[in-house]
Design an enzyme around this catalytic site. Structure first.
Site, PDB file in Angstrom:
ATOM      1  N   ASN A   1       0.885  -1.174   0.000  1.00 42.76           N
ATOM      2  CA  ASN A   1       0.000   0.000   0.000  1.00 42.76           C
ATOM      3  C   ASN A   1       0.916   1.214   0.000  1.00 42.76           C
ATOM      4  OD1 ASN A   1      -1.754   2.086   0.461  1.00 42.76           O
ATOM      5  ND2 ASN A   1      -2.323   1.466   2.542  1.00 42.76           N
ATOM      6  N   TRP A   2       0.975   1.847  -1.155  1.00 41.02           N
ATOM      7  CA  TRP A   2       1.914   2.969  -1.291  1.00 41.02           C
ATOM      8  C   TRP A   2       1.410   4.254  -0.635  1.00 41.02           C
ATOM      9  CZ3 TRP A   2       4.224   2.686  -6.970  1.00 41.02           C
ATOM     10  CH2 TRP A   2       5.219   1.696  -6.982  1.00 41.02           C
ATOM     11  N   LYS A   3       0.126   4.302  -0.294  1.00 39.46           N
ATOM     12  CA  LYS A   3      -0.458   5.516   0.305  1.00 39.46           C
ATOM     13  C   LYS A   3      -0.187   6.716  -0.623  1.00 39.46           C
ATOM     14  CE  LYS A   3       0.004   3.240   4.701  1.00 39.46           C
ATOM     15  NZ  LYS A   3       0.126   3.305   6.150  1.00 39.46           N
TER      16      LYS A   3
ATOM     17  N   HIS B   1      -9.443   1.660   4.912  1.00 37.70           N
ATOM     18  CA  HIS B   1      -8.159   1.789   5.621  1.00 37.70           C
ATOM     19  C   HIS B   1      -8.346   2.744   6.808  1.00 37.70           C
ATOM     20  CE1 HIS B   1      -4.006   2.738   6.510  1.00 37.70           C
ATOM     21  NE2 HIS B   1      -3.686   1.649   5.845  1.00 37.70           N
TER      22      HIS B   1
ATOM     23  N   GLU C   1      -6.598   5.046   7.892  1.00 33.91           N
ATOM     24  CA  GLU C   1      -6.300   6.450   7.594  1.00 33.91           C
ATOM     25  C   GLU C   1      -7.519   7.127   6.965  1.00 33.91           C
ATOM     26  OE1 GLU C   1      -2.704   5.716   5.386  1.00 33.91           O
ATOM     27  OE2 GLU C   1      -1.739   5.076   7.247  1.00 33.91           O
TER      28      GLU C   1
ATOM     29  N   GLU D   1      -5.217  -4.537  10.686  1.00 35.10           N
ATOM     30  CA  GLU D   1      -4.186  -3.519  10.852  1.00 35.10           C
ATOM     31  C   GLU D   1      -4.420  -2.753  12.155  1.00 35.10           C
ATOM     32  OE1 GLU D   1      -2.297  -2.456   6.810  1.00 35.10           O
ATOM     33  OE2 GLU D   1      -3.960  -1.092   7.159  1.00 35.10           O
TER      34      GLU D   1
ATOM     35  N   GLY E   1       2.875   2.498  10.624  1.00 36.97           N
ATOM     36  CA  GLY E   1       3.851   3.558  10.425  1.00 36.97           C
ATOM     37  C   GLY E   1       4.612   3.934  11.683  1.00 36.97           C
TER      38      GLY E   1
ATOM     39  N   SER F   1       3.654  -2.024  10.196  1.00 41.18           N
ATOM     40  CA  SER F   1       5.110  -2.150  10.372  1.00 41.18           C
ATOM     41  C   SER F   1       5.616  -3.554  10.055  1.00 41.18           C
ATOM     42  CB  SER F   1       5.534  -1.717  11.775  1.00 41.18           C
ATOM     43  OG  SER F   1       5.151  -0.365  12.016  1.00 41.18           O
TER      44      SER F   1
ATOM     45  N   GLY G   1       2.982  -1.107   4.151  1.00 38.89           N
ATOM     46  CA  GLY G   1       3.113   0.304   3.797  1.00 38.89           C
ATOM     47  C   GLY G   1       4.554   0.641   3.476  1.00 38.89           C
ATOM     48  N   GLY G   2       5.259   1.164   4.472  1.00 39.81           N
ATOM     49  CA  GLY G   2       6.628   1.662   4.291  1.00 39.81           C
ATOM     50  C   GLY G   2       7.555   0.726   3.536  1.00 39.81           C
TER      51      GLY G   2
END
Ligand code: 13P
Length: 257
Positions: free
Chosen positions: A13-15, A99, A101, A171, A177, A217, A238-239
């Site tokens: 997930n590149w956000k 999500h 966010e 999640e 993150g 993470s 993500g990251g």
């Protein structure tokens, strides 16, 4: 993981990261290191404006392209929104729905998430339904109830024959993150509860066919341990999905026999 009954799915997930140009560069790096044979399905959800670039760039890599969001209406006066039909027409296979966010920053509700799940399924794509508790909720001891409510609401009215196409991503918000991963036991326990909720709604056969991911993470360092949990069938990353070597290492961890 349990490959006998369900797919292992590693998803990025590149956000709000990566331009179309950077997407091309990422694919070039990946071409050098991505394993050819894979036991797991691999996909990356990219910003909507990069979907076409990613579809071109990832074609030879056998990485599917997903969207990070969708709007539930079919068409009309919804300036700035993108429908499930538009995504399907481009060649998108997966769509992240709900999500944390989006729930926290853009006011998405369980009812809205449910409408999005239906819209994605109606177009033949797979929703990746995100659920998870805040730190306060975990400390209050209501994680189980909270996540059960999110799963039940998201799947409301979804028929059993469409469930095989749904992915649930657990999640925990406090792990996203932050570099603070849930322990394999904590993550495994909640993913087990999610499967139990689906079992209560749809029966054992359907429940064992559903892919449940962990996200928060996830890194090459902790992926193997998390994926060793029987009810964790992949990751939503993500990251670490922004860095080709790290993402490939996680794919390799899911590729073990
Ligand atoms: P991080 O892997 O950066 O914690 O993000 C997880 C996530 O939110 C994936 O959807």
């Amino acid at each position: 993981m349990n490959r006998r009954y369900r797919k292992t799915v590693i998803a990025g997930n590149w956000k709000m990261n990566m331009t179309a140009t950077e997407t091309k560069k990422f694919a070039e790096e990946m071409k050098k290191i991505m394993p050819r044979a894979k036991w797991c399905d691999t996909l990356i959800c990219v910003p909507a404006c990069n979907i076409s670039a990613a579809l071109r760039a990832f074609k030879d890599l056998r990485i599917s392209v997903g969207s990070e969001n969708v709007y539930f209406e079919e068409k009309g006066a919804y300036t700035g929104e993108i429908s499930a039909g538009m995504l399907r027409d481009l060649g998108v296979k997966y769509v992240i729905v709900g999500h944390s966010e989006r729930r926290e920053r853009f006011g998405e509700t369980d009812a809205g998430v449910n409408k999005k799940v239906h819209a994605v399924l109606a177009e033949g794509m797979s929703p990746i339904i995100c659920v998870g508790e805040s730190l306060e909720q975990r400390e209050m001891g209501v994680t189980g109830e909270w996540v059960t409510l999110q799963v039940k609401s998201a799947l409301h009215g979804v028929p059993a024959d469409k469930l095989r196409r749904c992915i649930v991503a657990y999640e925990p918000i406090w792990a996203i993150g932050t570099g603070k991963t849930a322990t394999a036991e904590q993550a495994g326990e909640v993913c087990g509860n999610i499967r139990a909720t689906i079992r209560a709604m749809y029966g054992a056969r359907v429940a064992r066919s559903v892919t449940i991911q962990y996200g928060g993470s996830m890194t090459p360092q902790n992926a193997a341990e998390l994926l060793a949990q029987p009810d964790i069938d992949g990751g939503l990353i993500g990251g670490a999905s922004l860095k080709p070597e790290q993402f490939v290492e996680i794919v390799n961890a899911a590729n073990q026999d």
